[in-house]
Design an enzyme around this catalytic site. Structure first.
Site, short mmCIF file in Angstrom:
data_model
loop_
_atom_site.label_atom_id
_atom_site.label_comp_id
_atom_site.label_asym_id
_atom_site.label_seq_id
_atom_site.Cartn_x
_atom_site.Cartn_y
_atom_site.Cartn_z
N LYS A 11 0.82 -1.22 0.00
CA LYS A 11 0.00 0.00 0.00
C LYS A 11 0.84 1.26 0.00
O LYS A 11 0.62 2.16 -0.78
CB LYS A 11 -0.83 0.10 1.29
CG LYS A 11 -2.05 -0.70 1.38
CD LYS A 11 -2.80 -0.38 2.69
CE LYS A 11 -2.17 -0.90 3.91
NZ LYS A 11 -1.60 -0.47 4.97
N ARG A 86 -10.21 1.86 8.26
CA ARG A 86 -10.00 0.42 8.47
C ARG A 86 -11.16 -0.22 9.20
O ARG A 86 -11.18 -1.44 9.37
CB ARG A 86 -8.74 0.24 9.34
CG ARG A 86 -7.45 0.07 8.57
CD ARG A 86 -6.31 0.24 9.58
NE ARG A 86 -5.15 -0.55 9.31
CZ ARG A 86 -4.01 -0.07 8.81
NH1 ARG A 86 -3.90 1.18 8.46
NH2 ARG A 86 -2.96 -0.85 8.66
N ARG A 125 10.70 -7.91 5.34
CA ARG A 125 10.78 -6.48 5.62
C ARG A 125 11.30 -6.24 7.04
O ARG A 125 12.04 -5.28 7.29
CB ARG A 125 9.40 -5.83 5.45
CG ARG A 125 9.40 -4.33 5.71
CD ARG A 125 8.09 -3.69 5.33
NE ARG A 125 7.10 -3.77 6.39
CZ ARG A 125 5.85 -3.30 6.29
NH1 ARG A 125 5.43 -2.76 5.16
NH2 ARG A 125 5.01 -3.39 7.30
N ARG A 131 10.87 -2.92 11.95
CA ARG A 131 9.60 -2.40 12.46
C ARG A 131 9.12 -3.30 13.59
O ARG A 131 9.08 -4.52 13.46
CB ARG A 131 8.55 -2.38 11.33
CG ARG A 131 8.21 -0.98 10.89
CD ARG A 131 7.24 -0.99 9.76
NE ARG A 131 5.87 -1.34 10.15
CZ ARG A 131 4.81 -1.00 9.44
NH1 ARG A 131 4.95 -0.32 8.33
NH2 ARG A 131 3.61 -1.35 9.83
N ARG A 142 -2.40 -8.82 12.74
CA ARG A 142 -2.80 -7.71 11.86
C ARG A 142 -3.59 -8.23 10.66
O ARG A 142 -4.55 -7.60 10.21
CB ARG A 142 -1.56 -6.92 11.41
CG ARG A 142 -0.99 -6.06 12.56
CD ARG A 142 0.46 -5.66 12.35
NE ARG A 142 0.67 -4.84 11.19
CZ ARG A 142 1.78 -4.87 10.45
NH1 ARG A 142 2.78 -5.69 10.75
NH2 ARG A 142 1.89 -4.08 9.42
P1 AMP Z 1 0.23 0.66 8.50
O1 AMP Z 1 1.54 1.36 8.31
O2 AMP Z 1 -0.85 1.20 7.61
O3 AMP Z 1 0.35 -0.83 8.43
O4 AMP Z 1 -0.24 0.99 10.01
C1 AMP Z 1 0.55 0.63 11.11
C2 AMP Z 1 -0.28 0.60 12.38
O5 AMP Z 1 -0.83 1.90 12.65
C3 AMP Z 1 -1.49 -0.32 12.35
O6 AMP Z 1 -1.17 -1.68 12.63
C4 AMP Z 1 -2.35 0.31 13.45
O7 AMP Z 1 -1.84 -0.01 14.73
C5 AMP Z 1 -2.12 1.79 13.22
N1 AMP Z 1 -3.10 2.33 12.26
C6 AMP Z 1 -2.84 2.86 11.02
N2 AMP Z 1 -3.98 3.26 10.43
C7 AMP Z 1 -4.98 2.99 11.30
C8 AMP Z 1 -6.39 3.14 11.26
N3 AMP Z 1 -7.01 3.66 10.19
N4 AMP Z 1 -7.11 2.75 12.35
C9 AMP Z 1 -6.51 2.23 13.44
N5 AMP Z 1 -5.19 2.03 13.54
C10 AMP Z 1 -4.42 2.40 12.48
#
Ligand code: AMP
Length: 198
Positions: A11, A86, A125, A131, A142
């Protein structure tokens, strides 16, 4: 435009490329949270508690952050949201923000990929980026959350007729080409390079 996909589907990488090609700003909720965690801000301290375990940051916190971000001037010509909404409650919240600003979504892009492929990618990754949410147990959690909560988000947009699905497996350029091929007709004002020789 929105980009939705399971963790590891590419993404973030695709969002940056699409935003460049369309000339709109890319906004990643995950990136904003990570920057706040690094900066030790109150938002980062709150969000970090959830992120390390692979849980969603509560809607109240996330919604407020997105609302503030979407008030900034650089979104006036359009934006690409990466990683939001989400949950279906976040969809309702975004609907309200957009209605207030008399804006509408042109297209919602879903990147698809097989779970086992994603686990392999994310473990790779983890070695490169370190990370903290890229351990196998957290990755699987996740993915479960994606299936349990975010697929309902995808279904909502599908019902509205604005969903485009693209296979996220393959080379980065191939996926970008697939994406651009499928969204180009749907976005309101794609940035067309100026004609040369004038
Ligand atoms: P990502 O980089 O998009 O995988 O996001 C990393 C983490 O940020 C996720 O696993 C959540 O803990 C938090 N996060 C990001 N976007 C959201 C969202 N829209 N709602 C809730 N938590 C989020």
């Amino acid at each position: 435009m929105l980009i939705i996909g399971p963790p590891g589907s590419g993404k973030g990488t695709q969002a940056e490329r699409i935003s460049e090609r369309l000339g709109v700003v890319a906004i990643s909720t995950g990136d904003i949270f990570r920057a706040n965690v690094r900066g030790g801000t109150p938002l980062g301290i709150e969000a970090g508690k959830y992120m390390d375990n692979g849980d969603f940051v509560p809607d109240s916190v996330t919604n407020e952050m997105v609302r503030n971000r979407l008030c900034q001037d650089d979104v006036d010509c359009g934006f690409l949201l990466d990683g939001y909404p989400r949950t279906t409650a976040q969809v309702d919240y975004l609907d309200a923000i957009l209605a207030k600003g008399e804006q509408k979504l042109d297209v919602v892009l879903q990147l698809t990929a097989d779970d086992e492929e994603l686990v392999t990618r994310l473990l790779g990754r983890a070695k490169e980026t370190g990370r903290s949410d890229d351990t196998e147990a957290v990755i699987r959690h996740r993915l479960d959350l994606y299936h349990e909560q975010t697929e309902a988000v995808v279904a909502k947009y599908s019902g509205r007729g604005i969903l485009t699905r693209v296979d996220g497996i393959g080379g980065i350029d191939d996926v970008t080409n697939r994406v651009m091929g499928s969204v180009a007709g749907a976005v309101a004002h794609p940035q067309v390079p100026a004609a040369s020789g004038r």
